[in-house]
Design a protein around this motif. Sequence first.
Motif, PDB file in Angstrom:
ATOM      1  N   SER A  31       0.908  -1.146   0.024  1.00 28.03           N
ATOM      2  CA  SER A  31      -0.045   0.013  -0.176  1.00 28.03           C
ATOM      3  C   SER A  31       0.778   1.045  -0.104  1.00 28.03           C
ATOM      4  O   SER A  31       2.095   0.912   0.331  1.00 28.03           O
ATOM      5  N   ASP A  32       0.203   2.382  -0.588  1.00 26.81           N
ATOM      6  CA  ASP A  32       1.006   3.659  -0.478  1.00 26.81           C
ATOM      7  C   ASP A  32       1.606   3.881   1.071  1.00 26.81           C
ATOM      8  O   ASP A  32       2.585   4.735   1.284  1.00 26.81           O
ATOM      9  N   ARG A  33       0.789   3.681   2.010  1.00 25.44           N
ATOM     10  CA  ARG A  33       0.831   4.081   3.427  1.00 25.44           C
ATOM     11  C   ARG A  33       2.240   3.166   4.018  1.00 25.44           C
ATOM     12  O   ARG A  33       3.082   3.835   4.558  1.00 25.44           O
ATOM     13  N   ALA A  34       2.364   2.007   3.325  1.00 21.79           N
ATOM     14  CA  ALA A  34       3.519   1.200   3.733  1.00 21.79           C
ATOM     15  C   ALA A  34       4.749   1.626   3.061  1.00 21.79           C
ATOM     16  O   ALA A  34       5.923   1.592   3.352  1.00 21.79           O
ATOM     17  N   ILE A  35       4.510   1.956   1.585  1.00 20.96           N
ATOM     18  CA  ILE A  35       5.835   2.425   0.821  1.00 20.96           C
ATOM     19  C   ILE A  35       6.320   3.670   1.654  1.00 20.96           C
ATOM     20  O   ILE A  35       7.380   3.947   1.709  1.00 20.96           O
ATOM     21  N   LYS A  36       5.437   4.531   2.032  1.00 21.33           N
ATOM     22  CA  LYS A  36       5.837   5.680   2.795  1.00 21.33           C
ATOM     23  C   LYS A  36       6.561   5.534   3.835  1.00 21.33           C
ATOM     24  O   LYS A  36       7.676   6.226   4.211  1.00 21.33           O
ATOM     25  N   ARG A  37       5.874   4.531   4.973  1.00 22.06           N
ATOM     26  CA  ARG A  37       6.979   4.197   5.992  1.00 22.06           C
ATOM     27  C   ARG A  37       8.055   3.547   5.769  1.00 22.06           C
ATOM     28  O   ARG A  37       9.155   3.723   6.479  1.00 22.06           O
ATOM     29  N   ILE A  38       8.240   2.669   4.753  1.00 31.50           N
ATOM     30  CA  ILE A  38       9.257   1.764   4.571  1.00 31.50           C
ATOM     31  C   ILE A  38      10.469   2.999   3.886  1.00 31.50           C
ATOM     32  O   ILE A  38      11.628   2.903   4.439  1.00 31.50           O
ATOM     33  N   ASP A  39      10.036   3.798   3.265  1.00 29.52           N
ATOM     34  CA  ASP A  39      11.113   4.945   2.747  1.00 29.52           C
ATOM     35  C   ASP A  39      11.352   5.665   4.032  1.00 29.52           C
ATOM     36  O   ASP A  39      12.811   6.122   4.031  1.00 29.52           O
ATOM     37  N   LYS A  80      19.593   3.335  -1.351  1.00 28.98           N
ATOM     38  CA  LYS A  80      18.391   3.198  -2.406  1.00 28.98           C
ATOM     39  C   LYS A  80      18.547   1.921  -3.007  1.00 28.98           C
ATOM     40  O   LYS A  80      17.234   1.302  -3.443  1.00 28.98           O
ATOM     41  N   ASP A  81      19.541   1.215  -3.280  1.00 25.47           N
ATOM     42  CA  ASP A  81      19.380   0.111  -4.121  1.00 25.47           C
ATOM     43  C   ASP A  81      19.281  -1.113  -3.306  1.00 25.47           C
ATOM     44  O   ASP A  81      19.287  -2.179  -3.931  1.00 25.47           O
ATOM     45  N   ALA A  82      19.185  -0.989  -2.072  1.00 21.11           N
ATOM     46  CA  ALA A  82      18.964  -2.324  -1.296  1.00 21.11           C
ATOM     47  C   ALA A  82      17.664  -2.878  -1.550  1.00 21.11           C
ATOM     48  O   ALA A  82      16.686  -2.000  -1.892  1.00 21.11           O
ATOM     49  N   PHE A  83      17.518  -4.070  -1.484  1.00 25.16           N
ATOM     50  CA  PHE A  83      16.541  -5.062  -1.532  1.00 25.16           C
ATOM     51  C   PHE A  83      15.663  -4.776  -0.470  1.00 25.16           C
ATOM     52  O   PHE A  83      16.186  -4.669   0.699  1.00 25.16           O
ATOM     53  N   LEU A  84      14.247  -4.590  -0.627  1.00 23.96           N
ATOM     54  CA  LEU A  84      13.317  -5.084   0.583  1.00 23.96           C
ATOM     55  C   LEU A  84      12.994  -6.501   0.497  1.00 23.96           C
ATOM     56  O   LEU A  84      12.256  -7.045  -0.559  1.00 23.96           O
ATOM     57  N   LYS A  85      13.271  -7.186   1.509  1.00 30.58           N
ATOM     58  CA  LYS A  85      13.280  -8.606   1.285  1.00 30.58           C
ATOM     59  C   LYS A  85      12.101  -8.797   2.454  1.00 30.58           C
ATOM     60  O   LYS A  85      11.964  -8.529   3.462  1.00 30.58           O
ATOM     61  N   LYS A  94      12.773  -1.937  -4.701  1.00 35.06           N
ATOM     62  CA  LYS A  94      13.270  -3.107  -5.361  1.00 35.06           C
ATOM     63  C   LYS A  94      12.815  -4.349  -4.162  1.00 35.06           C
ATOM     64  O   LYS A  94      13.323  -4.274  -3.135  1.00 35.06           O
ATOM     65  N   VAL A  95      11.912  -5.204  -4.670  1.00 36.36           N
ATOM     66  CA  VAL A  95      11.605  -6.147  -3.644  1.00 36.36           C
ATOM     67  C   VAL A  95      11.921  -7.497  -4.062  1.00 36.36           C
ATOM     68  O   VAL A  95      12.062  -8.004  -5.116  1.00 36.36           O
ATOM     69  N   LEU A  96      12.549  -8.678  -2.971  1.00 35.28           N
ATOM     70  CA  LEU A  96      12.781  -9.682  -3.187  1.00 35.28           C
ATOM     71  C   LEU A  96      12.023 -10.724  -2.144  1.00 35.28           C
ATOM     72  O   LEU A  96      12.177 -10.360  -0.992  1.00 35.28           O
ATOM     73  N   VAL A  97      11.681 -11.624  -2.648  1.00 37.56           N
ATOM     74  CA  VAL A  97      10.901 -12.842  -2.001  1.00 37.56           C
ATOM     75  C   VAL A  97      11.305 -14.189  -2.491  1.00 37.56           C
ATOM     76  O   VAL A  97      11.519 -14.445  -3.757  1.00 37.56           O
ATOM     77  N   SER A 107      21.359  -4.802   1.167  1.00 33.67           N
ATOM     78  CA  SER A 107      21.866  -4.553  -0.140  1.00 33.67           C
ATOM     79  C   SER A 107      23.130  -5.258  -0.656  1.00 33.67           C
ATOM     80  O   SER A 107      23.595  -5.128  -1.666  1.00 33.67           O
ATOM     81  N   ASP A 108      23.561  -6.530  -0.019  1.00 26.36           N
ATOM     82  CA  ASP A 108      24.229  -7.434  -0.201  1.00 26.36           C
ATOM     83  C   ASP A 108      23.965  -8.570  -1.149  1.00 26.36           C
ATOM     84  O   ASP A 108      24.862  -9.463  -1.462  1.00 26.36           O
ATOM     85  N   VAL A 109      22.619  -8.790  -0.931  1.00 30.80           N
ATOM     86  CA  VAL A 109      21.976 -10.133  -1.353  1.00 30.80           C
ATOM     87  C   VAL A 109      22.234 -10.334  -3.211  1.00 30.80           C
ATOM     88  O   VAL A 109      21.900  -9.181  -3.620  1.00 30.80           O
ATOM     89  N   GLU A 110      22.332 -11.285  -3.514  1.00 35.69           N
ATOM     90  CA  GLU A 110      22.422 -11.712  -4.880  1.00 35.69           C
ATOM     91  C   GLU A 110      21.036 -12.583  -5.040  1.00 35.69           C
ATOM     92  O   GLU A 110      20.957 -14.046  -4.702  1.00 35.69           O
ATOM     93  N   PRO A 111      20.145 -12.199  -5.946  1.00 36.58           N
ATOM     94  CA  PRO A 111      18.846 -12.970  -5.917  1.00 36.58           C
ATOM     95  C   PRO A 111      19.179 -14.431  -6.666  1.00 36.58           C
ATOM     96  O   PRO A 111      20.094 -14.563  -7.420  1.00 36.58           O
ATOM     97  N   GLN A 112      18.658 -15.395  -6.099  1.00 35.17           N
ATOM     98  CA  GLN A 112      18.839 -16.767  -6.579  1.00 35.17           C
ATOM     99  C   GLN A 112      17.931 -16.900  -7.884  1.00 35.17           C
ATOM    100  O   GLN A 112      16.901 -16.138  -7.939  1.00 35.17           O
ATOM    101  N   GLU A 113      18.086 -18.125  -8.632  1.00 43.04           N
ATOM    102  CA  GLU A 113      17.210 -18.073  -9.737  1.00 43.04           C
ATOM    103  C   GLU A 113      15.817 -18.260  -9.558  1.00 43.04           C
ATOM    104  O   GLU A 113      15.204 -17.584 -10.353  1.00 43.04           O
ATOM    105  N   ASN A 114      15.316 -18.945  -8.511  1.00 43.84           N
ATOM    106  CA  ASN A 114      13.953 -19.014  -8.365  1.00 43.84           C
ATOM    107  C   ASN A 114      13.399 -17.995  -7.367  1.00 43.84           C
ATOM    108  O   ASN A 114      12.059 -17.900  -7.262  1.00 43.84           O
ATOM    109  N   ASP A 115      14.062 -16.825  -6.827  1.00 43.07           N
ATOM    110  CA  ASP A 115      13.469 -15.954  -6.237  1.00 43.07           C
ATOM    111  C   ASP A 115      12.512 -15.031  -7.172  1.00 43.07           C
ATOM    112  O   ASP A 115      12.999 -14.928  -8.186  1.00 43.07           O
TER     113      ASP A 115
END
Length: 111
Positions: A6-14, A24-29, A65-68, A48-56
């Motif tokens: 949600s916009d509220r969550a994005i604002k708080r995350i920022d 700014k280039d760090a992933f939100l995991k 940037k969101v990583l799950v 900010s140090d994570v390398e996404p895996q093939e199935n992520d």
Amino acid sequence: MDISISDRAIKRIDEIRTEQNVPKDAFLKVGVISGGCSGLTYDLDFDSDVEPQENDKVFELNGMKVLVDMRSFLYLAGTELDYTDGLEGEGFHFHNPNASRTCSCGESFSI
């Protein structure tokens, strides 16, 4: 079906990102870990140090940037991350259509 924020969550995350000097280039995991009174607990973190895996699952929401990881995504597909500071208490809330049961505090769930 992805995860939405949600916009509220994005604002708080920022705000948190700024307070903690997170690049700014760090992933939100976004993930799911074992624990809590219902068996599974939501997990949010910056990395900010994570390398996404093939199935992520990697996607961008409003410039964030969101990583799950795939295991977590199976539990979180279709979930909306929201933030509130109202009567339900201040904090992030996951609206997960896959959860069959949640604990009273809303921090853990089961499928």
